[in-house]
Scaffold this motif. Structure first.
Motif, PDB file in Angstrom:
ATOM      1  N   GLU A 147     -11.919  10.263  89.858  1.00  0.00           N
ATOM      2  CA  GLU A 147     -10.495  10.451  90.142  1.00  0.00           C
ATOM      3  C   GLU A 147      -9.684   9.798  89.030  1.00  0.00           C
ATOM      4  O   GLU A 147     -10.127   8.847  88.403  1.00  0.00           O
ATOM      5  CB  GLU A 147     -10.134   9.817  91.492  1.00  0.00           C
ATOM      6  N   ASP A 171      -1.388  15.467  90.884  1.00  0.00           N
ATOM      7  CA  ASP A 171      -1.649  16.814  90.393  1.00  0.00           C
ATOM      8  C   ASP A 171      -2.518  16.829  89.136  1.00  0.00           C
ATOM      9  O   ASP A 171      -2.777  17.900  88.579  1.00  0.00           O
ATOM     10  CB  ASP A 171      -0.327  17.537  90.103  1.00  0.00           C
ATOM     11  N   ALA A 172      -2.958  15.668  88.672  1.00  0.00           N
ATOM     12  CA  ALA A 172      -3.783  15.602  87.464  1.00  0.00           C
ATOM     13  C   ALA A 172      -5.096  16.345  87.691  1.00  0.00           C
ATOM     14  O   ALA A 172      -5.723  16.217  88.743  1.00  0.00           O
ATOM     15  CB  ALA A 172      -4.064  14.155  87.084  1.00  0.00           C
ATOM     16  N   VAL A 173      -5.492  17.116  86.703  1.00  0.00           N
ATOM     17  CA  VAL A 173      -6.755  17.847  86.784  1.00  0.00           C
ATOM     18  C   VAL A 173      -7.878  16.910  86.357  1.00  0.00           C
ATOM     19  O   VAL A 173      -7.807  16.291  85.303  1.00  0.00           O
ATOM     20  CB  VAL A 173      -6.733  19.102  85.882  1.00  0.00           C
ATOM     21  N   THR A 174      -8.894  16.795  87.200  1.00  0.00           N
ATOM     22  CA  THR A 174     -10.057  15.976  86.882  1.00  0.00           C
ATOM     23  C   THR A 174     -11.300  16.815  87.137  1.00  0.00           C
ATOM     24  O   THR A 174     -11.248  17.847  87.806  1.00  0.00           O
ATOM     25  CB  THR A 174     -10.118  14.721  87.772  1.00  0.00           C
ATOM     26  N   ARG A 213     -11.999  17.533  90.723  1.00  0.00           N
ATOM     27  CA  ARG A 213     -11.215  18.560  91.407  1.00  0.00           C
ATOM     28  C   ARG A 213     -11.579  19.980  90.990  1.00  0.00           C
ATOM     29  O   ARG A 213     -10.940  20.925  91.430  1.00  0.00           O
ATOM     30  CB  ARG A 213      -9.737  18.315  91.149  1.00  0.00           C
ATOM     31  N   LEU A 214     -12.588  20.140  90.135  1.00  0.00           N
ATOM     32  CA  LEU A 214     -12.951  21.477  89.652  1.00  0.00           C
ATOM     33  C   LEU A 214     -13.972  22.183  90.533  1.00  0.00           C
ATOM     34  O   LEU A 214     -14.232  23.362  90.345  1.00  0.00           O
ATOM     35  CB  LEU A 214     -13.485  21.396  88.221  1.00  0.00           C
ATOM     36  N   THR A 225     -11.447  13.631  82.663  1.00  0.00           N
ATOM     37  CA  THR A 225     -10.436  14.660  82.421  1.00  0.00           C
ATOM     38  C   THR A 225     -11.011  15.826  81.634  1.00  0.00           C
ATOM     39  O   THR A 225     -11.444  15.657  80.494  1.00  0.00           O
ATOM     40  CB  THR A 225      -9.253  14.056  81.632  1.00  0.00           C
ATOM     41  N   ALA A 275     -10.873  23.249  82.373  1.00  0.00           N
ATOM     42  CA  ALA A 275     -10.102  23.286  83.611  1.00  0.00           C
ATOM     43  C   ALA A 275      -9.848  24.721  84.064  1.00  0.00           C
ATOM     44  O   ALA A 275      -9.832  25.008  85.260  1.00  0.00           O
ATOM     45  CB  ALA A 275      -8.774  22.548  83.428  1.00  0.00           C
ATOM     46  N   GLU A 276      -9.688  25.628  83.121  1.00  0.00           N
ATOM     47  CA  GLU A 276      -9.414  27.024  83.451  1.00  0.00           C
ATOM     48  C   GLU A 276     -10.687  27.834  83.703  1.00  0.00           C
ATOM     49  O   GLU A 276     -10.678  28.758  84.514  1.00  0.00           O
ATOM     50  CB  GLU A 276      -8.609  27.680  82.332  1.00  0.00           C
ATOM     51  N   PRO A 323     -13.719  26.633  87.450  1.00  0.00           N
ATOM     52  CA  PRO A 323     -13.596  27.145  88.831  1.00  0.00           C
ATOM     53  C   PRO A 323     -13.966  28.616  88.998  1.00  0.00           C
ATOM     54  O   PRO A 323     -14.755  28.944  89.892  1.00  0.00           O
ATOM     55  CB  PRO A 323     -12.130  26.855  89.189  1.00  0.00           C
TER      56      PRO A 323
END
Length: 160
Positions: free
Chosen positions: A47, A54-57, A60-61, A78, A84-85, A88
């Motif tokens: 985390e 709202d930070a992308v880590t 969270r993927l 990070t 990040a794109e 997922p």
């Protein structure tokens, strides 16, 4: 024989705002494993250390726990924009065309979901990554092996 046009239902990820096509993909460079995962400065439980909800880590993927733990043990929290794109939809089984500069983490962007899909106990070939040069094949295999050795009992081999 010309390459078929990409399926427009698939995701096309491009960090450059100018329009591109699948034929314009950069595929001749590799990402070193340490450059492939984002900022190693913030080591934690996956985390973000700041208070931005709202930070992308990587946490969270949607990576499986064992891969998330491997990435975290390597010191990364990070993801880069391409990661990040791409991660997922790849984890969801969708096709993705990703276009990004050298050193932005493309190998991890496709490699982590690839390792998530592989059955560790299965001895048959389950994935094949094509590379245009021996150097890129070796670099990509090394990066995947680095992730796999920390998380799964998967054998990665560069064939050239």
């Amino acid at each position: 024989m010309p390459a078929p046009e990409p399926d427009t239902t698939d995701d096309v990820l491009d960090e450059d705002p100018t329009p591109t096509t699948a034929a314009a993909q950069e595929t001749t460079t590799a990402d070193a494993p340490r450059e492939a995962h984002g900022d190693p400065a913030a080591v934690s439980d996956g985390e973000p250390r700041d208070e931005d909800p709202d930070a992308v880590t990587f946490a969270r993927l949607g990576l499986p726990d064992e891969l998330l733990q491997a990435v975290t043990r390597m010191g990364y929290v990070t993801p880069t924009p391409i990661q990040a794109e791409a991660i997922p939809p790849l984890l969801a089984g969708r096709d993705v065309v990703g276009i990004a500069q050298t050193g932005t983490g493309k190998t991890a962007a496709f490699g982590l979901p690839l390792l998530a899909a592989v059955e560790a106990g299965e001895r048959d070939v389950q994935a094949l990554v094509l590379a245009p040069t021996r150097e890129l094949a070796v670099q990509s295999a090394q990066a995947l092996e680095d992730f796999a050795s920390r998380s799964r009992n998967v054998e990665v081999v560069a064939v050239y």
